[in-house]
Design a protein around this motif. Structure first.
Motif, short mmCIF file in Angstrom:
data_model
loop_
_atom_site.label_atom_id
_atom_site.label_comp_id
_atom_site.label_asym_id
_atom_site.label_seq_id
_atom_site.Cartn_x
_atom_site.Cartn_y
_atom_site.Cartn_z
N GLU A 1 -9.29 94.59 86.46
CA GLU A 1 -9.14 93.79 87.86
C GLU A 1 -10.13 94.84 88.70
OE1 GLU A 1 -5.38 92.64 90.68
OE2 GLU A 1 -5.38 94.03 88.92
N SER B 1 -15.80 97.80 88.53
CA SER B 1 -17.03 96.68 89.57
C SER B 1 -18.10 96.35 88.51
CB SER B 1 -16.54 97.74 90.60
OG SER B 1 -17.49 99.27 89.86
N ARG C 1 -18.44 91.79 85.94
CA ARG C 1 -18.81 90.53 86.70
C ARG C 1 -17.80 89.21 85.81
NH1 ARG C 1 -19.92 94.09 89.64
NH2 ARG C 1 -21.96 94.75 89.81
N PRO D 1 -10.36 89.04 89.61
CA PRO D 1 -11.58 88.46 90.52
C PRO D 1 -12.37 88.13 89.54
CG PRO D 1 -11.26 90.97 90.01
CD PRO D 1 -9.98 90.07 89.50
N GLN D 2 -13.03 88.09 88.38
CA GLN D 2 -14.23 88.11 87.34
C GLN D 2 -13.76 86.45 87.00
OE1 GLN D 2 -12.51 91.12 87.10
NE2 GLN D 2 -13.67 92.73 87.04
N HIS E 1 -19.20 89.89 93.98
CA HIS E 1 -18.30 89.96 95.29
C HIS E 1 -18.27 88.63 96.13
CE1 HIS E 1 -15.90 90.88 99.30
NE2 HIS E 1 -16.98 90.21 99.60
N LYS F 1 -16.11 86.64 93.26
CA LYS F 1 -14.49 87.09 93.62
C LYS F 1 -14.05 85.48 94.69
CE LYS F 1 -11.36 90.25 95.27
NZ LYS F 1 -11.61 92.24 95.74
N LYS G 1 -13.97 82.49 93.71
CA LYS G 1 -12.87 82.42 92.27
C LYS G 1 -11.43 81.27 92.74
CE LYS G 1 -10.56 83.94 88.23
NZ LYS G 1 -9.79 84.62 86.87
N SER G 2 -11.22 83.12 93.96
CA SER G 2 -9.67 82.78 94.23
C SER G 2 -9.73 81.50 95.87
CB SER G 2 -9.82 83.92 95.21
OG SER G 2 -8.59 84.38 96.42
N HIS H 1 -23.47 92.89 95.94
CA HIS H 1 -22.07 93.83 95.59
C HIS H 1 -21.27 93.09 96.47
CE1 HIS H 1 -23.44 91.81 92.35
NE2 HIS H 1 -24.15 93.13 91.74
#
Length: 263
Positions: free
Chosen positions: A47, A50, A53, A101-102, A208, A211, A214-215, A262
């Motif tokens: 999580e 960085s 991806r 986030p990925q 970015h 992320k 997906k959210s 990103h």
């Protein structure tokens, strides 16, 4: 780079793709408390990574995941405290997959049953080899697959989910694809090629932006239609002002490859 977590889970990152592999084939990669804790630790680390991806969730051996470790459960059969802790830990891990986030792609070879089927359903995408099979067979042993039901019913229609839950019968990979449990079914010899081509395609995008998307995808699913549009309009407006959106639009108009930051 390859890392191991208590010999139960292996982790390797290459070209922005982190592969998380269940590595306990002698116990059919069952989700014991130790396995669940190892997975939770790995997902927590990813999580905040960085460099990652996309995540690929795989398994060693001929069984993707046979669900919970029934031997462990039987050894604690009189302990409501243990049983509750086990299912709460499993629920935590499934939510971690969704909340990463990925994007997460399940690479399914072999059988995925009960909480193993739940794990596949919790992933954002799933690719299965032709011989893969799926089931929520708890009803066969007097233990209805109630927690797997949560992920299953968010992926397939009610009647298809109820059929799996009430009969406990195996379905094959083509059937899993037809009802929406998996995205693609491919020959075993091209499983890795297909999974990692898909992962590489996704990894080439702005991390970015992935992320954000997906959210928003999971949040809007639970909203009434008008609320979902109001929420996603705000998301897109904020997204449009990011560095990567500016770069992506400019690159498209200038007919060049974007240079993602990103952010």
């Amino acid at each position: 780079m390859t890392q191991a977590t208590g010999n139960l889970v292996r982790q390797r990152t290459e070209n922005g793709i982190t592969t998380v592999t269940l590595s306990h084939p002698e116990r059919r990669n069952s989700l014991s408390m130790a396995m669940l804790e190892a997975l939770s630790d790995v997902f927590t680390a990813i999580e905040h990574d960085s460099e990652t991806r996309v995540v690929v969730l795989a398994a060693e051996g001929h069984v993707f995941c046979a669900g919970h470790d029934l031997r462990e459960m039987r050894s604690q059969v009189d302990s409501h405290e243990f049983q509750l802790a086990l299912f709460q830990q499993c629920s935590k891990v499934m939510q971690q997959v969704v909340n990463l986030p990925q994007p997460v792609i399940a690479r399914v070879a072999g059988v995925a049953t009960a909480a193993g089927c739940q794990l596949v359903a919790s992933c954002d995408l799933a690719v299965a080899e032709q011989g893969a099979r799926f089931a929520t067979p708890g009803v066969n042993i007097g233990l209805f697959c109630s927690t797997p039901m949560v992920a299953l019913t968010r992926n397939v229609s009610r009647k298809h989910a109820m059929e799996m839950l009430l009969t406990g019968e195996m379905i094959d990979a083509p059937r899993a694809e037809a009802i929406g449990l998996v995205n693609r079914v491919v020959a075993a010899d091209v499983l890795d090629e297909t999974v990692y081509r898909m992962a590489a395609t996704i990894a080439s995008k702005s991390g970015h932006t992935l992320k954000i998307g997906k959210s928003a995808f999971y949040r809007q699913l639970e909203m009434p239609l008008s609320d979902a549009y109001e929420y996603t309009a705000e998301v897109m407006a904020a997204n449009a002002c990011t560095d990567d959106a500016r770069e992506g639009i400019s690159a498209f108009l200038e007919k060049r490859v974007p240079d993602w930051k990103h952010r």
